[in-house]
Design an enzyme around this catalytic site. Sequence first.
Site, short mmCIF file in Angstrom:
data_model
loop_
_atom_site.label_atom_id
_atom_site.label_comp_id
_atom_site.label_asym_id
_atom_site.label_seq_id
_atom_site.Cartn_x
_atom_site.Cartn_y
_atom_site.Cartn_z
N ARG A 36 -5.96 -0.42 16.23
CA ARG A 36 -5.87 0.92 16.81
C ARG A 36 -6.71 1.96 16.07
O ARG A 36 -6.83 1.91 14.86
CB ARG A 36 -4.41 1.37 16.84
CG ARG A 36 -3.60 0.54 17.83
CD ARG A 36 -2.12 0.75 17.72
NE ARG A 36 -1.43 0.10 18.84
CZ ARG A 36 -1.09 -1.19 18.85
NH1 ARG A 36 -1.35 -1.97 17.82
NH2 ARG A 36 -0.49 -1.72 19.90
N HIS A 40 -7.91 -13.38 18.29
CA HIS A 40 -6.55 -13.10 18.73
C HIS A 40 -5.86 -14.32 19.34
O HIS A 40 -5.23 -14.20 20.42
CB HIS A 40 -6.61 -11.95 19.74
CG HIS A 40 -5.42 -11.07 19.76
ND1 HIS A 40 -4.17 -11.52 20.13
CD2 HIS A 40 -5.27 -9.77 19.44
CE1 HIS A 40 -3.32 -10.51 20.06
NE2 HIS A 40 -3.95 -9.45 19.64
N ASP A 56 5.14 -6.53 14.38
CA ASP A 56 3.80 -6.10 14.80
C ASP A 56 3.30 -5.24 13.64
O ASP A 56 3.27 -4.01 13.73
CB ASP A 56 3.86 -5.33 16.12
CG ASP A 56 2.49 -5.25 16.79
OD1 ASP A 56 1.50 -5.66 16.14
OD2 ASP A 56 2.42 -4.79 17.94
N GLU A 74 -3.75 -12.21 12.87
CA GLU A 74 -5.12 -11.72 12.99
C GLU A 74 -5.64 -11.16 11.67
O GLU A 74 -5.26 -10.06 11.27
CB GLU A 74 -5.18 -10.60 14.04
CG GLU A 74 -4.45 -10.88 15.32
CD GLU A 74 -4.00 -9.59 16.00
OE1 GLU A 74 -4.80 -8.62 16.04
OE2 GLU A 74 -2.86 -9.52 16.46
C1 GAL Z 1 -2.12 -6.97 18.69
C2 GAL Z 1 -1.40 -5.71 18.44
C3 GAL Z 1 -0.25 -5.60 19.40
C4 GAL Z 1 -0.72 -5.76 20.82
C5 GAL Z 1 -1.59 -6.98 20.97
C6 GAL Z 1 -2.26 -7.08 22.31
O1 GAL Z 1 -3.22 -7.07 17.85
O2 GAL Z 1 -0.95 -5.68 17.11
O3 GAL Z 1 0.40 -4.37 19.23
O4 GAL Z 1 -1.41 -4.61 21.19
O5 GAL Z 1 -2.60 -6.97 20.02
O6 GAL Z 1 -1.34 -7.17 23.33
#
Ligand code: GAL
Length: 356
Positions: free
Chosen positions: A92, A187, A249, A312
């Site tokens: 973010r 991811h 998260d 990640e």
């Molecule tokens: C991750 C993030 C989550 C969500 C996901 C995508 O990297 O930490 O909050 O956004 O990606 O759905």
Amino acid sequence: MSIHNNKKLFSLILPQQNKTAMQIREYILKNESLEVHICNYGGIIKNIYTRDCDWKPVDIVLGFDDPEQYRSPGYLNAYPCLGATIGRYANRIHRGEIALNGQNFSLEKNDHGNCLHSGSTGFDRQYWEGEQIDDHHLILRYTSNDGEGGFPGKLEVTVQYILVNNTLKITYDATTDRDTFVNITHHPYFNLNPEQETIAGLELQLYSNRLLETNPELIPTGNILTADTDHTFHFPKRLSGIIEKSGLDDCYLFPDLGSIQLMAELSSPQTGILLTILSDYPGLQVYTGKFLQVENGKQGKHYGPFSGIALEAQMFPDSPHHPSFPSTLLRPGEKYHHTTIYSLNCFSKEETDDIW
Ligand code: GAL
């Protein structure tokens, strides 16, 4: 393990604005231990087949059987970035705004007014130029133009996928022609026991007990926390407990050594599969997939909440707004270079009952 041609070809005519028929290619890397399928679309890791303790091949990542499904509108609607390469800036950026050399740049605000994973023109939705060197080595290249997603600078990016014995090594390289911010990761969502619908029975060990404090929108406050009981994974701990409390998260922190370090181990007592993650990045975002909602996954599976865990390795979220975080600034003449390694092993099945 199934035998495949090294390259599969799928074609699709894209909407009017793109007159060229774009193709999704699926590249296959394989050796005696691993078989990894990667798409040129999004640099997506589509499959990782490893062996369980009975020497049976098991595909340990969530995804689709048909690569076309990765760009279907239904999937992109509630988009969880299954397996994709994330950039130019993973995670973010507060309010989707950055400032560089006295100039402001606006990014896509796709997550509660913030920019998440660089928005809809991120690396995860781009077509990469593939060069398969041999059965063990794939190179993907992508040029991200100046202004793409709002970011300044033309960025030349190379991602390499290399199989060595029981490891998949991924390297990320980039150069720019103008100052910019860069943070590239992958991811994949792992489930080391795909016969189970959720990851509750997996065990996670993290080699860090420090994490970033974030606000409710998951934007870092700048404070660094010592893990409380729920966030402590200093020893192999079953994920069921934290999932009952809405999951993880969080970005865990590692010393910014610039060299490869051990970050995490994920294991399944049922299949005996052990995944080890190593990287030279200083952060590991651990996301237990609370919001997963995907129809028609592999073998028609529905992927619901907590059906996979994303681990990640990356720079810290929102670093452009936190001078105290390791810098994500890339200048002309500098080289961005990072490495992440997924190592796969198996151990004997536990004969004993659940001890947690
Ligand atoms: C991750 C993030 C989550 C969500 C996901 C995508 O990297 O930490 O909050 O956004 O990606 O759905």
